[in-house]
Design a protein around this motif. Sequence first.
Motif, PDB file in Angstrom:
ATOM      1  N   TYR A 409       0.738  -1.200   0.136  1.00 38.32           N
ATOM      2  CA  TYR A 409       0.061   0.074  -0.003  1.00 38.32           C
ATOM      3  C   TYR A 409       0.854   1.393   0.170  1.00 38.32           C
ATOM      4  O   TYR A 409       0.405   2.235  -0.110  1.00 38.32           O
ATOM      5  CB  TYR A 409      -0.752   0.101   1.280  1.00 38.32           C
ATOM      6  N   ILE A 410       2.088   1.167   0.159  1.00 36.98           N
ATOM      7  CA  ILE A 410       3.112   2.263   0.189  1.00 36.98           C
ATOM      8  C   ILE A 410       3.372   2.867  -1.307  1.00 36.98           C
ATOM      9  O   ILE A 410       3.654   2.056  -2.361  1.00 36.98           O
ATOM     10  CB  ILE A 410       4.514   1.951   0.851  1.00 36.98           C
ATOM     11  N   SER A 411       3.349   3.840  -1.615  1.00 36.77           N
ATOM     12  CA  SER A 411       3.343   4.567  -2.714  1.00 36.77           C
ATOM     13  C   SER A 411       4.817   4.324  -3.429  1.00 36.77           C
ATOM     14  O   SER A 411       5.814   4.352  -2.282  1.00 36.77           O
ATOM     15  CB  SER A 411       3.016   5.961  -2.960  1.00 36.77           C
ATOM     16  N   PRO A 412       5.121   3.916  -4.687  1.00 38.87           N
ATOM     17  CA  PRO A 412       6.593   3.846  -5.393  1.00 38.87           C
ATOM     18  C   PRO A 412       7.261   5.156  -5.139  1.00 38.87           C
ATOM     19  O   PRO A 412       8.617   4.901  -4.868  1.00 38.87           O
ATOM     20  CB  PRO A 412       6.265   3.777  -6.618  1.00 38.87           C
ATOM     21  N   PHE A 429      -4.934   6.986  -5.697  1.00 34.53           N
ATOM     22  CA  PHE A 429      -4.377   8.134  -5.721  1.00 34.53           C
ATOM     23  C   PHE A 429      -3.682   8.834  -7.143  1.00 34.53           C
ATOM     24  O   PHE A 429      -2.931   8.007  -7.732  1.00 34.53           O
ATOM     25  CB  PHE A 429      -3.034   8.137  -4.675  1.00 34.53           C
ATOM     26  N   ILE A 430      -3.999  10.021  -7.341  1.00 37.16           N
ATOM     27  CA  ILE A 430      -3.374  10.405  -8.415  1.00 37.16           C
ATOM     28  C   ILE A 430      -2.418  11.773  -8.145  1.00 37.16           C
ATOM     29  O   ILE A 430      -2.757  12.699  -7.374  1.00 37.16           O
ATOM     30  CB  ILE A 430      -4.656  11.020  -9.350  1.00 37.16           C
ATOM     31  N   TYR A 467      -1.697   3.643  -7.278  1.00 34.15           N
ATOM     32  CA  TYR A 467      -1.140   5.116  -7.551  1.00 34.15           C
ATOM     33  C   TYR A 467      -0.552   5.538  -8.774  1.00 34.15           C
ATOM     34  O   TYR A 467      -0.125   4.834  -9.722  1.00 34.15           O
ATOM     35  CB  TYR A 467       0.421   4.992  -6.486  1.00 34.15           C
ATOM     36  N   LEU A 468      -1.301   6.700  -9.361  1.00 36.67           N
ATOM     37  CA  LEU A 468      -1.208   6.922 -10.833  1.00 36.67           C
ATOM     38  C   LEU A 468      -0.642   8.431 -10.802  1.00 36.67           C
ATOM     39  O   LEU A 468      -0.767   9.279  -9.798  1.00 36.67           O
ATOM     40  CB  LEU A 468      -2.578   6.877 -11.506  1.00 36.67           C
ATOM     41  N   GLU A 482       9.315   4.901  -9.007  1.00 38.69           N
ATOM     42  CA  GLU A 482       9.966   5.338  -7.715  1.00 38.69           C
ATOM     43  C   GLU A 482      10.616   6.852  -7.926  1.00 38.69           C
ATOM     44  O   GLU A 482      10.650   7.329  -8.993  1.00 38.69           O
ATOM     45  CB  GLU A 482      11.373   4.274  -7.491  1.00 38.69           C
ATOM     46  N   LEU A 483      10.525   7.352  -6.715  1.00 35.60           N
ATOM     47  CA  LEU A 483      11.122   8.668  -6.683  1.00 35.60           C
ATOM     48  C   LEU A 483      12.666   8.916  -7.347  1.00 35.60           C
ATOM     49  O   LEU A 483      13.589   8.192  -6.958  1.00 35.60           O
ATOM     50  CB  LEU A 483      11.266   9.403  -5.354  1.00 35.60           C
TER      51      LEU A 483
END
Length: 517
Positions: A409-412, A429-430, A467-468, A482-483
């Motif tokens: 569930y953690i965003s990339p 989540f956008i 996550y989009l 990924e960030l």
Amino acid sequence: MKRTLTRVLSLLLALLCAAAVLSPAASAAAYYENDLPVVYVIGRGTWIYDKNENKIYPTDGIEKAIKNNVNNLAAAWAESLMFRGDWDKLSDAIYDLVEEEYKNYVLDNNGEASNGTHVKPNAEPKAKKSNFSITDYQFSYDGRIDPRENAELLNEYIDKVRAVTGKRKVQLIGRCLGSTVISAYLTMYGCSKVDTAIFYAASNQGLIPISAFFTGDVVFDCKAIEKYGDDYLNNSASDGSDNLSRSLVRFGYRIASSMYATDYIIGEVERAYRDIARTLYPRIVLAVYGTCPGFWTMVRDDYYEKAKQVVFEGKAKYAKLIEKIDWYHYNVFQKFPQTLKKCKQEGMKVAVIAKYNIQLAPLFKDCMKQADDLVELETASYGATCADIKQLLPDSYINEQEKNGMDKYISPDLKVDASTCLFPDYTWFIKDLPHDVFPNSVNELIMKIFHSKEQFTIDSDEQFSQYLQYESNSLLLSKVTELDLADENDSAEISLRKLLNLFNTLFWLLKNLFNIM
């Protein structure tokens, strides 16, 4: 020949049927031709008219009013500077400007629209048998009034849609303020007429800008405003509606940009704001949104009691208005999670679409929370755990979630954790999509949710993962990656943007200087 052709066609038909049966579950089992009508409860943008059909909302806007009254404000500012510590002249000038701008918009002491009608009546829904779209049945309403009234009107509209389409249920989507109307509707009427409810960029659990405006917890930091203007203000999209916070920030940005090197002047502006706010704030709130029950629906629970104390100051003449806003807050707002869970248990499908990575206006102490420039992510997603803007979730937190098997569930980009949401598997989540922007690519996700026979989840379709990211140049959604740990603030693109903003500010100052002269 005819028999051979018939056999060939029969074989092709059989192959097509087999392909349909053997195709992936996401194509065959999850989706079907859903012909349930969609009722779209829009955000605040409904035009409002008085009894003579004169438009009273949207207003011309505070920013325009400031520009039109710059000489009066400057004279009041100069006079107040001559008597340092006495800002009554400037306070009165600001109040007169705001009161004039909103005089036809505010409600009476009971929270009623005494100056006439609310909105032009919703058009009678027309019969439509299939292929419903989001805007076929758009419910318009007066966002100022008691949510109970709007819920009653929505219930009547839903019944009309059901009657003309012959369908037992409808699908609902509430955008921004529209989510408060749906919340009141579900509280009052239940979900027996609703197949699916989508909450999009929802404000029904409150938002900081409205909450801080009502409580007076607004700060004026010229340097912070200048930074916000450089990074966001001149590059964020807008639907053209009057946004008081944005207008004030934009005006402050012009001030800050024109004199950021003069610390003395900045200090004077900040001190003047603090002195003015003490007496001016309650008057300004009541002159704008304070008499509107619809706007009280967006005051966060942790701000609510203070807001009533600041705005009404124990004035008995607002008793009926307070009764209206208390009903919503204690019966709808605070009980919304339980209401939504109950509806889910009774068979209503649910989806939540929230946005993030765009900073709130720097007028509030919590302006660095994840947001879409108006609604913070924590409330719009009903409970996501978020790092502040330009921050990441701590390593220790991520490691703990991995141990608990919740890391999916953690965003990339390591900014958001959806596992703490009310409905983690039904929340999307956008990233980088401003609050006011509603592209067709989001409609695709919405229609996928509506066209799902079963509860649509974050795993139902690979194209629409949890996550989009919004690509403004292509208006499309892509998966969040990924960030990139490179410092975003030092990128060549942002440096160029700041340079363009500098020229834009200089041009604005020169233009207004000649206008004044």
